[in-house]
Design a protein around this motif. Structure first.
Motif, PDB file in Angstrom:
ATOM      1  N   GLN A   1       0.824  -1.199   0.000  1.00  0.00           N
ATOM      2  CA  GLN A   1       0.000   0.000   0.000  1.00  0.00           C
ATOM      3  C   GLN A   1       0.861   1.253   0.000  1.00  0.00           C
ATOM      4  N   TYR A   2       1.955   1.245   0.742  1.00  0.00           N
ATOM      5  CA  TYR A   2       2.856   2.398   0.803  1.00  0.00           C
ATOM      6  C   TYR A   2       3.492   2.659  -0.564  1.00  0.00           C
ATOM      7  N   LEU A   3       3.902   1.591  -1.224  1.00  0.00           N
ATOM      8  CA  LEU A   3       4.533   1.742  -2.542  1.00  0.00           C
ATOM      9  C   LEU A   3       3.548   2.157  -3.625  1.00  0.00           C
ATOM     10  N   SER A   4       2.260   1.911  -3.407  1.00  0.00           N
ATOM     11  CA  SER A   4       1.257   2.290  -4.405  1.00  0.00           C
ATOM     12  C   SER A   4       1.049   3.804  -4.453  1.00  0.00           C
ATOM     13  N   GLY A   5       1.479   4.491  -3.409  1.00  0.00           N
ATOM     14  CA  GLY A   5       1.358   5.944  -3.399  1.00  0.00           C
ATOM     15  C   GLY A   5       0.168   6.455  -2.604  1.00  0.00           C
ATOM     16  N   LYS A   6      -0.885   5.666  -2.464  1.00  0.00           N
ATOM     17  CA  LYS A   6      -2.057   6.072  -1.695  1.00  0.00           C
ATOM     18  C   LYS A   6      -1.991   5.365  -0.350  1.00  0.00           C
ATOM     19  N   ILE A   7      -1.761   6.123   0.696  1.00  0.00           N
ATOM     20  CA  ILE A   7      -1.574   5.546   2.019  1.00  0.00           C
ATOM     21  C   ILE A   7      -2.933   5.332   2.671  1.00  0.00           C
ATOM     22  N   ARG A   8      -3.320   4.070   2.728  1.00  0.00           N
ATOM     23  CA  ARG A   8      -4.574   3.675   3.365  1.00  0.00           C
ATOM     24  C   ARG A   8      -4.435   2.263   3.891  1.00  0.00           C
ATOM     25  N   VAL A   9      -5.369   1.863   4.727  1.00  0.00           N
ATOM     26  CA  VAL A   9      -5.375   0.509   5.279  1.00  0.00           C
ATOM     27  C   VAL A   9      -6.125  -0.386   4.307  1.00  0.00           C
ATOM     28  N   ASN A  10      -5.466  -1.450   3.854  1.00  0.00           N
ATOM     29  CA  ASN A  10      -6.112  -2.371   2.923  1.00  0.00           C
ATOM     30  C   ASN A  10      -6.587  -3.628   3.652  1.00  0.00           C
ATOM     31  N   ALA A  11      -7.272  -4.484   2.923  1.00  0.00           N
ATOM     32  CA  ALA A  11      -7.853  -5.697   3.522  1.00  0.00           C
ATOM     33  C   ALA A  11      -6.780  -6.630   4.069  1.00  0.00           C
ATOM     34  N   ALA A  12      -5.638  -6.725   3.395  1.00  0.00           N
ATOM     35  CA  ALA A  12      -4.568  -7.604   3.873  1.00  0.00           C
ATOM     36  C   ALA A  12      -4.080  -7.150   5.243  1.00  0.00           C
ATOM     37  N   MET A  13      -3.974  -5.863   5.445  1.00  0.00           N
ATOM     38  CA  MET A  13      -3.533  -5.344   6.738  1.00  0.00           C
ATOM     39  C   MET A  13      -4.561  -5.655   7.826  1.00  0.00           C
ATOM     40  N   LEU A  14      -5.831  -5.492   7.505  1.00  0.00           N
ATOM     41  CA  LEU A  14      -6.884  -5.772   8.481  1.00  0.00           C
ATOM     42  C   LEU A  14      -6.884  -7.245   8.859  1.00  0.00           C
ATOM     43  N   TRP A  15      -6.896  -8.123   7.876  1.00  0.00           N
ATOM     44  CA  TRP A  15      -6.897  -9.556   8.157  1.00  0.00           C
ATOM     45  C   TRP A  15      -5.618  -9.985   8.862  1.00  0.00           C
ATOM     46  N   GLY A  16      -4.489  -9.407   8.465  1.00  0.00           N
ATOM     47  CA  GLY A  16      -3.226  -9.736   9.126  1.00  0.00           C
ATOM     48  C   GLY A  16      -3.246  -9.377  10.597  1.00  0.00           C
ATOM     49  N   SER A  17      -3.802  -8.199  10.930  1.00  0.00           N
ATOM     50  CA  SER A  17      -3.847  -7.792  12.332  1.00  0.00           C
ATOM     51  C   SER A  17      -4.797  -8.673  13.136  1.00  0.00           C
ATOM     52  N   VAL A  18      -5.901  -9.073  12.531  1.00  0.00           N
ATOM     53  CA  VAL A  18      -6.849  -9.965  13.216  1.00  0.00           C
ATOM     54  C   VAL A  18      -6.205 -11.330  13.460  1.00  0.00           C
ATOM     55  N   ILE A  19      -5.575 -11.874  12.421  1.00  0.00           N
ATOM     56  CA  ILE A  19      -4.922 -13.180  12.539  1.00  0.00           C
ATOM     57  C   ILE A  19      -3.810 -13.127  13.580  1.00  0.00           C
ATOM     58  N   GLN A  20      -3.017 -12.072  13.560  1.00  0.00           N
ATOM     59  CA  GLN A  20      -1.924 -11.931  14.524  1.00  0.00           C
ATOM     60  C   GLN A  20      -2.460 -11.909  15.956  1.00  0.00           C
ATOM     61  N   LEU A  21      -3.522 -11.160  16.178  1.00  0.00           N
ATOM     62  CA  LEU A  21      -4.073 -11.038  17.527  1.00  0.00           C
ATOM     63  C   LEU A  21      -4.638 -12.372  18.012  1.00  0.00           C
ATOM     64  N   LEU A  22      -5.445 -13.017  17.201  1.00  0.00           N
ATOM     65  CA  LEU A  22      -6.087 -14.261  17.622  1.00  0.00           C
ATOM     66  C   LEU A  22      -5.088 -15.409  17.798  1.00  0.00           C
ATOM     67  N   THR A  23      -4.181 -15.561  16.845  1.00  0.00           N
ATOM     68  CA  THR A  23      -3.209 -16.649  16.985  1.00  0.00           C
ATOM     69  C   THR A  23      -2.192 -16.349  18.088  1.00  0.00           C
ATOM     70  N   GLY A  24      -1.904 -15.084  18.306  1.00  0.00           N
ATOM     71  CA  GLY A  24      -1.011 -14.723  19.407  1.00  0.00           C
ATOM     72  C   GLY A  24      -1.613 -15.085  20.752  1.00  0.00           C
ATOM     73  N   ILE A  25      -2.913 -14.864  20.898  1.00  0.00           N
ATOM     74  CA  ILE A  25      -3.591 -15.265  22.130  1.00  0.00           C
ATOM     75  C   ILE A  25      -3.546 -16.786  22.265  1.00  0.00           C
ATOM     76  N   GLY A  26      -3.767 -17.490  21.153  1.00  0.00           N
ATOM     77  CA  GLY A  26      -3.684 -18.947  21.188  1.00  0.00           C
ATOM     78  C   GLY A  26      -2.295 -19.448  21.535  1.00  0.00           C
ATOM     79  N   LEU A  27      -1.283 -18.781  21.008  1.00  0.00           N
ATOM     80  CA  LEU A  27       0.101 -19.182  21.291  1.00  0.00           C
ATOM     81  C   LEU A  27       0.507 -18.900  22.733  1.00  0.00           C
ATOM     82  N   SER A  28      -0.163 -17.970  23.387  1.00  0.00           N
ATOM     83  CA  SER A  28       0.201 -17.637  24.763  1.00  0.00           C
ATOM     84  C   SER A  28      -0.359 -18.655  25.764  1.00  0.00           C
TER      85      SER A  28
END
Length: 113
Positions: free
Chosen positions: A26-53
């Motif tokens: 997204q940064y390299l595209s020139g338009k700085i915004r939150v895309n779907a990959a970032m949203l899903w990545g943050s959700v996956i990171q949070l949920l699996t991180g809780i599972g890993l703990s």
């Protein structure tokens, strides 16, 4: 239990790749915004991180301070991504803070033993 831990770790790394890769693309595209990959990545990171703990290992759990630090960072990243997801453009500093916190979270995971 080791197989479950490894699966969670694998999915956790996929979440990291989605979050960081989506942000860089997204940064390299020139338009700085939150895309779907970032949203899903943050959700996956949070949920699996809780599972890993969860105590899935035989006495080889990470330090509680490390887990709390990673949880706070993951929550900050998720909140910053979630509440910015519908904006047409995100402030550059806000966007770079998401990337920076993502890298700090990875550094905590790798270097804090």
């Amino acid at each position: 239990m080791e197989a479950l831990r490894l699966i969670l770790l694998y999915v956790h790394l996929i979440g990291f790749a989605l979050l960081l890769g989506g942000a860089i693309a997204q940064y390299l595209s020139g338009k700085i915004r939150v895309n779907a990959a970032m949203l899903w990545g943050s959700v996956i990171q949070l949920l699996t991180g809780i599972g890993l703990s969860a105590p899935l290992r035989d006495g080889d759990e990470p330090a509680p301070a490390k887990l709390v630090t990673k949880l706070v960072l993951a929550l900050l990243i998720f909140v910053m991504v979630f509440f910015s997801r519908k904006r047409a453009e995100v402030n550059r500093g806000h966007f770079l803070a998401i990337v920076g916190l993502t890298l700090v979270n990875a550094a905590v995971a790798v270097f804090w033993r």
